[in-house]
Each structure stands twice: as C-alpha cells, then as structure tokens.
Scaffold this motif. Structure first.
Motif, PDB file in Angstrom:
ATOM      1  N   LEU A  10       0.815  -1.178  -0.023  1.00 39.69           N
ATOM      2  CA  LEU A  10      -0.113  -0.024  -0.019  1.00 39.69           C
ATOM      3  C   LEU A  10       0.756   1.324  -0.097  1.00 39.69           C
ATOM      4  O   LEU A  10       0.667   2.156  -0.888  1.00 39.69           O
ATOM      5  CB  LEU A  10      -0.833  -0.061   1.227  1.00 39.69           C
ATOM      6  N   PRO A  11       1.787   1.494   0.740  1.00 39.13           N
ATOM      7  CA  PRO A  11       2.766   2.604   0.736  1.00 39.13           C
ATOM      8  C   PRO A  11       3.165   2.733  -0.669  1.00 39.13           C
ATOM      9  O   PRO A  11       3.289   4.104  -1.100  1.00 39.13           O
ATOM     10  CB  PRO A  11       3.749   2.471   1.772  1.00 39.13           C
ATOM     11  N   ALA A  17       0.016   6.502  -6.842  1.00 35.53           N
ATOM     12  CA  ALA A  17      -1.132   7.251  -7.037  1.00 35.53           C
ATOM     13  C   ALA A  17      -1.282   8.759  -6.594  1.00 35.53           C
ATOM     14  O   ALA A  17      -2.258   9.390  -6.750  1.00 35.53           O
ATOM     15  CB  ALA A  17      -2.441   6.510  -6.283  1.00 35.53           C
ATOM     16  N   LYS A  18      -0.082   9.297  -5.937  1.00 39.25           N
ATOM     17  CA  LYS A  18      -0.096  10.560  -5.141  1.00 39.25           C
ATOM     18  C   LYS A  18      -1.142  10.750  -4.344  1.00 39.25           C
ATOM     19  O   LYS A  18      -1.592  11.998  -4.301  1.00 39.25           O
ATOM     20  CB  LYS A  18       0.053  11.375  -6.373  1.00 39.25           C
ATOM     21  N   LEU A  19      -1.392   9.919  -3.415  1.00 40.07           N
ATOM     22  CA  LEU A  19      -2.251   9.980  -2.308  1.00 40.07           C
ATOM     23  C   LEU A  19      -1.834   9.598  -1.071  1.00 40.07           C
ATOM     24  O   LEU A  19      -0.831   9.196  -0.986  1.00 40.07           O
ATOM     25  CB  LEU A  19      -3.480   8.987  -2.764  1.00 40.07           C
ATOM     26  N   TYR A  38      -2.860  -1.335   7.919  1.00 40.50           N
ATOM     27  CA  TYR A  38      -2.786  -2.080   6.741  1.00 40.50           C
ATOM     28  C   TYR A  38      -1.116  -1.719   6.192  1.00 40.50           C
ATOM     29  O   TYR A  38      -0.256  -2.726   6.026  1.00 40.50           O
ATOM     30  CB  TYR A  38      -3.699  -1.666   5.502  1.00 40.50           C
ATOM     31  N   ALA A  39      -0.880  -0.316   6.215  1.00 38.28           N
ATOM     32  CA  ALA A  39       0.251   0.015   5.399  1.00 38.28           C
ATOM     33  C   ALA A  39       1.510  -0.350   6.228  1.00 38.28           C
ATOM     34  O   ALA A  39       2.562  -0.736   5.620  1.00 38.28           O
ATOM     35  CB  ALA A  39       0.336   1.454   5.294  1.00 38.28           C
ATOM     36  N   HIS A  40       1.445  -0.578   7.597  1.00 40.16           N
ATOM     37  CA  HIS A  40       2.360  -1.011   8.449  1.00 40.16           C
ATOM     38  C   HIS A  40       2.545  -2.559   8.799  1.00 40.16           C
ATOM     39  O   HIS A  40       3.030  -2.927   9.746  1.00 40.16           O
ATOM     40  CB  HIS A  40       2.626  -0.316   9.653  1.00 40.16           C
TER      41      HIS A  40
END
Length: 71
Positions: A10-11, A17-19, A38-40
């Motif tokens: 995700l990161p 996606a520049k989000l 989720y990202a971690h």
C-alpha cells in the motif's frame, strides 16, 4: 503450490497514485487508523477492504500484497 501473504504494498501504491493514507481513508470510507495498520503490516485487509482499496487505486487486488510461496 501454496501461497501466503507477504508485506503490504500500500505505501508504494499510494506514492504512485500521489495519495496520502488520509485521502485514501476518506475515499474508501475507512478510518485513518485502519489504513495505517494495513500500510504498516499490523493488520491484513479483509477481502472487502482489499477490493474497495484496489478499486480506488485502480489496481488488481493481487497488487496490494507481496505473494510468497509457502514452504
């Protein structure tokens, strides 16, 4: 061949996606904390969460995680 989930990508996808995590959380209707988990790699996405996130990021659902061969 058996598979297991590796690390969350995700990161990397957010950067592409520049989000930000906050922006994604708002767009998919999840808490910022959940997206951060989720990202971690503190939490694995449910199928529904993965589908919502993949759809928002316009990527195949398989691209959200590394997929490793199970031993």
């Amino acid at each position: 061949m058996a598979l297991r989930i590796g690390r969350c990508l995700l990161p990397r996808l957010l950067k592409k996606a520049k989000l930000t995590q906050v922006e994604l959380a708002i767009r998919v209707g999840m808490s910022e904390s959940t997206i951060s988990q989720y990202a971690h790699n503190a939490r694995v996405m449910s199928l529904l969460s993965a589908k919502l996130i993949a759809k928002e990021l316009k990527v195949p659902i398989d691209d959200l995680y590394e997929w490793l061969e199970a031993e």
